[in-house]
Design a protein around this motif. Sequence first.
Motif, PDB file in Angstrom:
ATOM      1  N   PHE A  15       0.825  -1.209   0.000  1.00 14.39           N
ATOM      2  CA  PHE A  15       0.000   0.000   0.000  1.00 14.39           C
ATOM      3  C   PHE A  15       0.858   1.258   0.000  1.00 14.39           C
ATOM      4  O   PHE A  15       0.597   2.209  -0.740  1.00 14.39           O
ATOM      5  CB  PHE A  15      -0.955   0.010   1.200  1.00 14.39           C
ATOM      6  CG  PHE A  15      -1.572   1.353   1.446  1.00 14.39           C
ATOM      7  CD1 PHE A  15      -2.459   1.907   0.526  1.00 14.39           C
ATOM      8  CD2 PHE A  15      -1.232   2.093   2.568  1.00 14.39           C
ATOM      9  CE1 PHE A  15      -3.006   3.167   0.736  1.00 14.39           C
ATOM     10  CE2 PHE A  15      -1.770   3.345   2.784  1.00 14.39           C
ATOM     11  CZ  PHE A  15      -2.657   3.888   1.861  1.00 14.39           C
ATOM     12  N   GLU A  16       1.916   1.267   0.838  1.00 17.00           N
ATOM     13  CA  GLU A  16       2.765   2.461   0.906  1.00 17.00           C
ATOM     14  C   GLU A  16       3.464   2.740  -0.425  1.00 17.00           C
ATOM     15  O   GLU A  16       3.669   3.899  -0.794  1.00 17.00           O
ATOM     16  CB  GLU A  16       3.801   2.304   2.026  1.00 17.00           C
ATOM     17  CG  GLU A  16       3.186   2.450   3.411  1.00 17.00           C
ATOM     18  CD  GLU A  16       4.169   2.150   4.532  1.00 17.00           C
ATOM     19  OE1 GLU A  16       4.100   2.820   5.561  1.00 17.00           O
ATOM     20  OE2 GLU A  16       4.999   1.237   4.371  1.00 17.00           O
ATOM     21  N   ASN A  17       3.822   1.671  -1.148  1.00 12.86           N
ATOM     22  CA  ASN A  17       4.396   1.859  -2.480  1.00 12.86           C
ATOM     23  C   ASN A  17       3.448   2.653  -3.373  1.00 12.86           C
ATOM     24  O   ASN A  17       3.848   3.613  -4.028  1.00 12.86           O
ATOM     25  CB  ASN A  17       4.669   0.496  -3.135  1.00 12.86           C
ATOM     26  CG  ASN A  17       6.076  -0.020  -2.849  1.00 12.86           C
ATOM     27  OD1 ASN A  17       6.965   0.096  -3.672  1.00 12.86           O
ATOM     28  ND2 ASN A  17       6.271  -0.575  -1.665  1.00 12.86           N
ATOM     29  N   ALA A  54      -2.040  -5.773   0.808  1.00 14.39           N
ATOM     30  CA  ALA A  54      -1.756  -4.341   0.946  1.00 14.39           C
ATOM     31  C   ALA A  54      -0.781  -4.038   2.067  1.00 14.39           C
ATOM     32  O   ALA A  54       0.038  -3.128   1.941  1.00 14.39           O
ATOM     33  CB  ALA A  54      -3.057  -3.572   1.170  1.00 14.39           C
ATOM     34  N   ASP A  55      -0.841  -4.804   3.161  1.00 13.28           N
ATOM     35  CA  ASP A  55       0.008  -4.490   4.312  1.00 13.28           C
ATOM     36  C   ASP A  55       1.297  -5.296   4.337  1.00 13.28           C
ATOM     37  O   ASP A  55       2.072  -5.224   5.286  1.00 13.28           O
ATOM     38  CB  ASP A  55      -0.770  -4.739   5.623  1.00 13.28           C
ATOM     39  CG  ASP A  55      -1.909  -3.734   5.782  1.00 13.28           C
ATOM     40  OD1 ASP A  55      -1.863  -2.695   5.106  1.00 13.28           O
ATOM     41  OD2 ASP A  55      -2.827  -4.002   6.579  1.00 13.28           O
ATOM     42  N   ALA A  60       0.865   4.411  -2.313  1.00 11.19           N
ATOM     43  CA  ALA A  60       0.517   5.691  -1.694  1.00 11.19           C
ATOM     44  C   ALA A  60       1.536   6.771  -2.062  1.00 11.19           C
ATOM     45  O   ALA A  60       1.169   7.918  -2.344  1.00 11.19           O
ATOM     46  CB  ALA A  60       0.435   5.535  -0.168  1.00 11.19           C
TER      47      ALA A  60
END
Lengths: 241, 359
Positions: free
Chosen positions: A98-100, A133-134, A102
């Motif tokens: 997800f951070e990728n 996602a995590d 984001a």
Amino acid sequence: MQPALLELKGVSKSFGALVVADNIDLRLEAGEALGIIGPNGAGKSTLFNLVAGLLRPASGTILLDGHDVTATPAEARCRAGIGRSFQVPQPFGSLTVFENTAAAALFGAGKSPAEVADFCADILELTGLIGKADRLAGGLPLLDRKRLELARALATGPRLLLLDEIAGGLTDAECQTLIATIREIRRRGVAVIWIEHVVHALLAVVDRLIALDFGRVVAEGAPDQVMNSEIVRTIYMGVPA
Amino acid sequence: MLERANPVSESRVGEGGWRVVVGTRLSRIAAIVAAFVVVGLVVLPAFASRALIQDLIFVFTMLALAQLWNVLAGWGGLITVGQQAFVGLGGYVLFAATVLAGLDPLLAIPLAGLFAGLVAALIGPLLFRLEGPYFAIGSWVVAEVCRLLCAQFKPLGGGTGTSLPNVVTANMWGLKPVQDLLAVRAPVARDVIVYWLTLVVVVATIAAIYAFARSRLGLALAATRDSMAASRSIGIRAHRIRYGLWIVCGVATGIVGAIVYLQKARISPDAAFSVTDWTAYVLFIAVIGGVRTIEGPVVGVLLLWALQHYLAQFGSLYLLLLGLIAIVMMLFLPKGLWGTFAERADIHLMPLRRRLRRS
């Protein structure tokens, strides 16, 4: 005449004596899908690096919406609408999936932090990564890394998406899913340039095909016309058909 | 010139019902406990011995330096072994501003930070031409150049250095009120003021780093470390973020240096630009505790403090032992004491991960 989404005029680049882009002219309209084929070392990925701005051409001009972006750095070209995947996946390994996406949504698409969750969740659903996602991106298997390349490029909110060999190594079923995904991306109005050795996947999606060899465009036109051309047959089969 | 258009985004923004979660119940409890600890540390000089206050000055300054190194090297990938350049410059600016220009020490401290930041801004473009190990060596060379330049500076004693005259600290702002408040002698009051300064600096540093790491810029910085090319390709101004971080850390390190040398009241080029004192120990703290965590250096500095307390009388043997511990840790627990524990137990007092949740 409406300026093309992307236009390359006489773009050339060499690494020492090796010519990797030789006077390339190319034009892509908004929403169009172009396939690129060619043997290894033909200059396909270099072409993407030139279009995405990680390399500067030695000569020639690159236009986006009719504006000269030849000297524009990669980060600004992304914000102007060019999203790209890397042939060798380059995930941000210490960040989650997800951070990728984001990071791409915040900086590439200019999303506000409030919009990021829904925006990225949509893309992760589309690319089949929502269940992971995590997870840390560094621990993903190859297929998921390739999916992440696609997801992250999409999260930059591109009008032009550059896909570099994302079908390689996929099973038939996975390949069909990928084709459906890219069709969906096209339906949303994104133009696509796709470099691929898995030709049947390419032909299922693209409107037009070009063949590269030694940094030159050796064939261009409708997909079956290019595939049946004498020069492409010579390159791939070694002998004219 | 180039406008944005996001066809992909238009389909379902706002209707998906997803949200991003960072904090946990544990992290909220930890924040409250941390607030109480800080309050306790603020009032500590009313009860504690002078020796403890002096020890804590050491702990806080080393912790601040370790956090700053951690954000540069851990999150930013800018592995520097030249932070002593900014510590030393901070110290020398403090001495120059107080001894030569007659400024109050409390005014000289921010000045030292600004000067260190200016030097960071000037050498940044040179150093950033180097990558990885070359950058590390380059940063060390810069620190050595600073040391040699300061050794040529005769008004502050050249190579042998100089002491802070009593008159500088005797009239320091805040000394009288603190003396009256705690009913102590001037030297003790000076220690207390320095203690509070270091406490402010370390708390502000940790809070700022935590806020930064959770912000969009912190996310961008982590991305640039993992892949420079990919980070630029998703629209991150990688060079600008690194450069900005480098300057800000230079300012903060300079401030710490100034406070350290206000406390020591004696400066020499060899001590102020010592790679052992201001980089090796700092690296030890971050590596032992856990790089890329904020809790890690806190654990690391407490361990260093304990080791120093019990083993410092063994002299060089103590340094050998520190080196041995660091090597063993890097081989067997590369994530450090806290980093390994946090991962195994999934306990994060200051969580940084952004988790995607359906609301």
